[in-house]
Design a protein around this motif. Structure first.
Motif, PDB file in Angstrom:
ATOM      1  N   GLY A 147     -23.400 -18.614 -12.460  1.00 30.07           N
ATOM      2  CA  GLY A 147     -22.981 -19.539 -11.408  1.00 30.07           C
ATOM      3  C   GLY A 147     -24.075 -19.754 -10.375  1.00 30.07           C
ATOM      4  O   GLY A 147     -24.337 -20.885  -9.946  1.00 30.07           O
ATOM      5  N   ALA A 148     -24.744 -18.665 -10.002  1.00 27.75           N
ATOM      6  CA  ALA A 148     -25.754 -18.760  -8.948  1.00 27.75           C
ATOM      7  C   ALA A 148     -26.993 -19.510  -9.430  1.00 27.75           C
ATOM      8  O   ALA A 148     -27.594 -20.287  -8.679  1.00 27.75           O
ATOM      9  CB  ALA A 148     -26.135 -17.358  -8.466  1.00 27.75           C
ATOM     10  N   VAL A 149     -27.380 -19.312 -10.694  1.00 27.29           N
ATOM     11  CA  VAL A 149     -28.536 -20.042 -11.245  1.00 27.29           C
ATOM     12  C   VAL A 149     -28.225 -21.533 -11.273  1.00 27.29           C
ATOM     13  O   VAL A 149     -29.059 -22.373 -10.912  1.00 27.29           O
ATOM     14  CB  VAL A 149     -28.886 -19.532 -12.664  1.00 27.29           C
ATOM     15  N   ALA A 150     -27.002 -21.865 -11.681  1.00 28.23           N
ATOM     16  CA  ALA A 150     -26.608 -23.275 -11.728  1.00 28.23           C
ATOM     17  C   ALA A 150     -26.622 -23.873 -10.319  1.00 28.23           C
ATOM     18  O   ALA A 150     -27.161 -24.960 -10.107  1.00 28.23           O
ATOM     19  CB  ALA A 150     -25.225 -23.412 -12.363  1.00 28.23           C
ATOM     20  N   ASP A 151     -26.055 -23.156  -9.361  1.00 28.16           N
ATOM     21  CA  ASP A 151     -26.007 -23.676  -7.989  1.00 28.16           C
ATOM     22  C   ASP A 151     -27.393 -23.874  -7.408  1.00 28.16           C
ATOM     23  O   ASP A 151     -27.707 -24.916  -6.855  1.00 28.16           O
ATOM     24  CB  ASP A 151     -25.255 -22.691  -7.069  1.00 28.16           C
ATOM     25  N   TYR A 152     -28.221 -22.839  -7.528  1.00 32.07           N
ATOM     26  CA  TYR A 152     -29.536 -22.895  -6.890  1.00 32.07           C
ATOM     27  C   TYR A 152     -30.383 -24.018  -7.480  1.00 32.07           C
ATOM     28  O   TYR A 152     -31.037 -24.757  -6.771  1.00 32.07           O
ATOM     29  CB  TYR A 152     -30.274 -21.555  -7.023  1.00 32.07           C
TER      30      TYR A 152
END
Ligand code: ADP
Ligand code: ZN
Length: 741
Positions: free
Chosen positions: A95-100
């Motif tokens: 999730g964090a890789v996608a968001d960033y």
């Protein structure tokens, strides 16, 4: 009595789960939880129907709200796979890789689950064994051909063979073995399960560290036992950074954690694997794009189950589903090969730090020439640092001399200036090695017609065709298009009128052979080695002193240890400064420092020569004076004044498509829709420096923001407002861009 139909509304007891699929879609899909009796948890791997196909996905949320679609259209989870769930940290990471990076979470999941079927239990592998002929004679009419005879001879003695191995050893196709199997001369037997990588032993062969190394190792060991931290280890090449971070790896292994070592190039792994084996008594498993599908599946699974403890890999290894990851090393952290620009654009170093942060474990960055970002993060106190002051053997860093090409030009039609020729002559007489470095593959970057001036360019890219003489081809380095070496000009049809302009490594080698006919030479360039095995062989040959003069591209610049290399000559030190982008100076400094650092690592000191037209340039001056600190100070203050990363933030938007006017129009509309916000500037659109690649026109916008701005939030707000992208046009977003071409 009329039949009573149940209401079409959703029953109160029904549960919904959302499932993330490894597809290019926004967000997760909602399904009816099930099958009955199965209690689904976040992270469970499940099979679900979508359209006419079944997909494997991961349970993302277990208590999704009732969806907005009709009950009748809701579909149910197919089955839960018999595999451990993906861990919560890994899901958070996705999730964090996608968001960033402003990517689709499904596409990040696809990097985590790149191997179909990997999480299903392994099917036992079958081998073949010769059947006792007297008990089981071949059927009537079964011919023992010469090929079959060879197989029978190899398999004699009743050993168990893998089919492919047997066929290869006997020098026949696999069909020959199948034929013998069908004829009943062989039987199928289960092969014993293979271990993917033996367990490394942290105490296998401890090295006696120097005092400074020991001090650094103590810091890293301590961090390896704790929670999240990022620590830079810096020190010139040969100072023992690898030896020192091995101690952190040992500590992590003792703490029962898995370890990931990221390297920028696969070409680097061989020497690394050998050193690792010396230290830990076992080879780690490798992960990169060159593995066979079967090997990929085995390694993926063994990392997932925790059987494999240490992985060495390229950037994609960061997305493996480790079960007990507890330490990541990013070696050569400054290297731009860690940046991927693709469906999901990301910087593996930065994402490694994110993974460590979410997983609460340490990350170690190693480099002789750290990135400006990392240096600044150390100054800011975000990262810790340890430093190794000198080379292990005490050899000084090679002396670097500038050859000003305005004062000392090479003879006409040549590329090696007289002072460099003289120095190479001496080194050859001493029986030591010289390396000439030019970061350009092929023979010449441009071919033109002497008669009419016609230049060979790629029809699909704004790029010249590079001459490759060894292969007798011209090639586009953007899209890979090749054409046979032309004999006449396609424009004016004159024969033998074509001239090569400028040098590539092949042309430098031609000059070397003419000047030093007795020297044993080798050219190293990615397009000239056919396989990783051949590459390894060449590197080993150089290390063993089988060559006197080496000519190479950046393939040669990194990591390798060549004991008898004395001289490094850089043919065109200015090459990387041409584009003038944000990191041109930094990259040039790093690359030249690194390539010169190959020399003089053992025996007497080495020497580096930089051929340049810009001997006054700060990069050249810093290199010649051995003043890395001065270089960094200057570079960092320049970035600070310009509010460039890491003192400001950048995002690059690339708009591409086949029709130029549509692309340009879309880029303009996008710019017009940009919300105004304090601390944010939108620059462009402008046609990209490489205006066309593979027939796609390219326009760029650059978003520059203050450090405090939530850049991704700004972009999301903008894209929501600007409406959809027109058909036939694509928008790609690159956060923290490294390339502006
Ligand atoms: P770096 O990673 O900084 O380039 P390395 O760890 O590769 O440095 O060390 C350079 C060379 O010196 C290697 O061959 C390494 O084995 C050797 N070396 C470094 N430190 C020691 C030590 N304490 N004892 C023995 N050899 C060492
Ligand atoms: Zn092309």
């Amino acid at each position: 009595m009329p039949e009573i139909k149940p209401p079409v509304s959703v029953a109160a007891t029904e549960r919904f789960v959302s499932v993330l699929l490894p597809l290019a879609v926004d967000g997760a899909y909602t399904y009816l939880a099930g099958p009955p009796g199965v209690d689904l948890k976040r992270g469970d791997l499940v099979q679900v129907p979508l359209g006419t196909r079944d997909y494997t996905g991961v349970v993302w949320e277990t208590d999704s709200d009732a969806p907005q679609i009709a009950r009748a259209k809701m579909r149910q989870i197919g089955e839960r796979l018999d595999a451990p769930p993906l861990g919560g940290e890994l899901l958070d990471f996705i999730g964090a890789v996608a968001d960033y990076n402003m990517a689709q979470a499904g596409m990040v999941l696809r990097m985590v689950l790149p191997v179909e079927e990997a999480f299903r239990p392994a099917k036992p592998r079958k081998g073949v064994r010769l059947v006792d002929g007297s008990k089981n004679p071949p059927p009537e009419g079964f011919r023992i051909t010469a090929a079959r005879k060879r197989v029978l001879a190899v398999a004699e003695g009743g050993l168990l063979w893998g089919k492919a191995d047997l066929a290869q050893t006997a020098g026949v196709g696999i069909g020959v073995v199948d034929g013998l199997l069908a004829g009943g001369l062989f039987e199928l037997v289960d092969l014993p399960a293979e271990t993917i990588a033996a367990s490394p032993d942290p105490g296998h062969h401890k090295v006696q560290l120097l005092a400074a190394q020991e001090k650094a190792a103590a810091v890293l060991r301590e961090k390896a036992g704790g929670g999240y931290s990022t620590t830079l280890i810096d020190g010139v090449t040969g100072s023992g950074k690898t030896e020192v971070y091995f101690e952190a790896i040992a500590a992590a292994l003792e703490g029962n954690r898995q370890v990931l070592v990221l390297l920028p190039e696969i070409a680097l792994t061989t020497q690394f694997l050998e050193r690792f084996e010396d230290r830990f008594g076992a080879r780690p498993a490798e992960w990169h794009s060159d593995l066979t599908p079967a090997r990929r599946r085995d390694i993926w699974r063994s990392v997932f189950t925790g059987e494999t403890r240490v992985i060495v890999g390229a950037r994609s290894a960061l997305f493996l589903a480790f079960s007990e990851l507890g330490l990541i090393i990013v070696d050569e952290e400054h290297d731009s090969a860690f940046k991927q620009v693709d469906r999901v654009s990301y910087h593996a170093r930065d994402m490694a730090i994110l993974r460590g942060y979410l997983g609460k474990f340490p990350v170690i960055l190693a480099s002789a020439t750290p990135s400006v970002e990392t240096r600044v993060n150390v100054t800011r106190g975000k990262y810790g640092s340890v430093h190794l002051p000198a080379r292990f053997g005490g050899q000084p860093f090679p002396d670097i001399r500038l050859i000003d090409l305005r004062e000392n030009p090479p003879e006409r039609g040549h590329w090696i200036a007289p002072p460099l020729v003289a120095a190479m002559t001496d080194v050859l007489a001493e029986g030591r090695q010289s390396l000439l470095f030019l970061n350009r593959r092929g023979y010449a970057p441009l071919t033109l017609c002497r008669k009419c001036g016609h230049r060979f360019v790629c029809p699909d890219c704004s790029s010249w065709l590079v001459a490759h003489r060894f292969r007798r081809q011209l090639q586009c380095h953007q899209c890979g298009l090749t054409i046979p070496e032309p004999r006449q000009c396609p424009e004016c049809k004159t024969e033998d009128s074509l001239v090569a302009c400028g040098p590539g490594v092949e042309r430098i080698m031609e000059e070397v052979r003419a000047r030093f006919p007795v020297a044993r030479t080798v050219t190293l360039s990615s397009d000239l080695v056919r396989s990783p095995a051949e590459m390894r062989e060449k590197f080993a040959g150089i290390a063993a002193g089988e060559f006197d003069i080496i000519v190479g591209t950046q393939l040669i610049a990194k990591g390798h240890h060549f004991p008898s290399l004395k001289l490094v000559g850089v043919i065109d030190a200015d090459l990387g400064l041409g584009h003038g982008d944000l990191r041109a100076s930094e990259r040039t400094f790093q690359l030249l420092h690194q390539v010169v650092g190959r020399a003089g690592r053992e025996q007497e000191p080495g020497v580096g020569f930089l051929q340049t037209h810009m001997s006054d340039h700060p990069v050249m001056q810093a290199l010649a004076a051995g003043d890395a600190e001065g270089f960094y100070a200057r570079e960092i203050s320049g970035r600070e004044i310009a509010k460039m990363p890491p003192f400001g933030r950048l995002a690059s938007l690339l708009v591409t498509g086949r029709e130029r006017h549509r692309v340009e129009d879309q880029a303009k509309r996008l710019a017009a829709a940009a919300p105004s916000q304090e601390g944010v500037r939108v620059l462009g659109p402008a046609e990209a420096p490489i205006a066309m690649v593979r027939g796609n026109h390219r326009f760029r916008l650059l978003v520059k923001a203050d450090r405090a701005v939530d850049l991704q939030g700004y972009l999301r707000g903008w894209f929501d407002k600007s409406g959809s992208i027109r058909a036939g046009v694509r928008l790609s977003v690159d956060i923290d861009p490294q390339s502006f071409l």
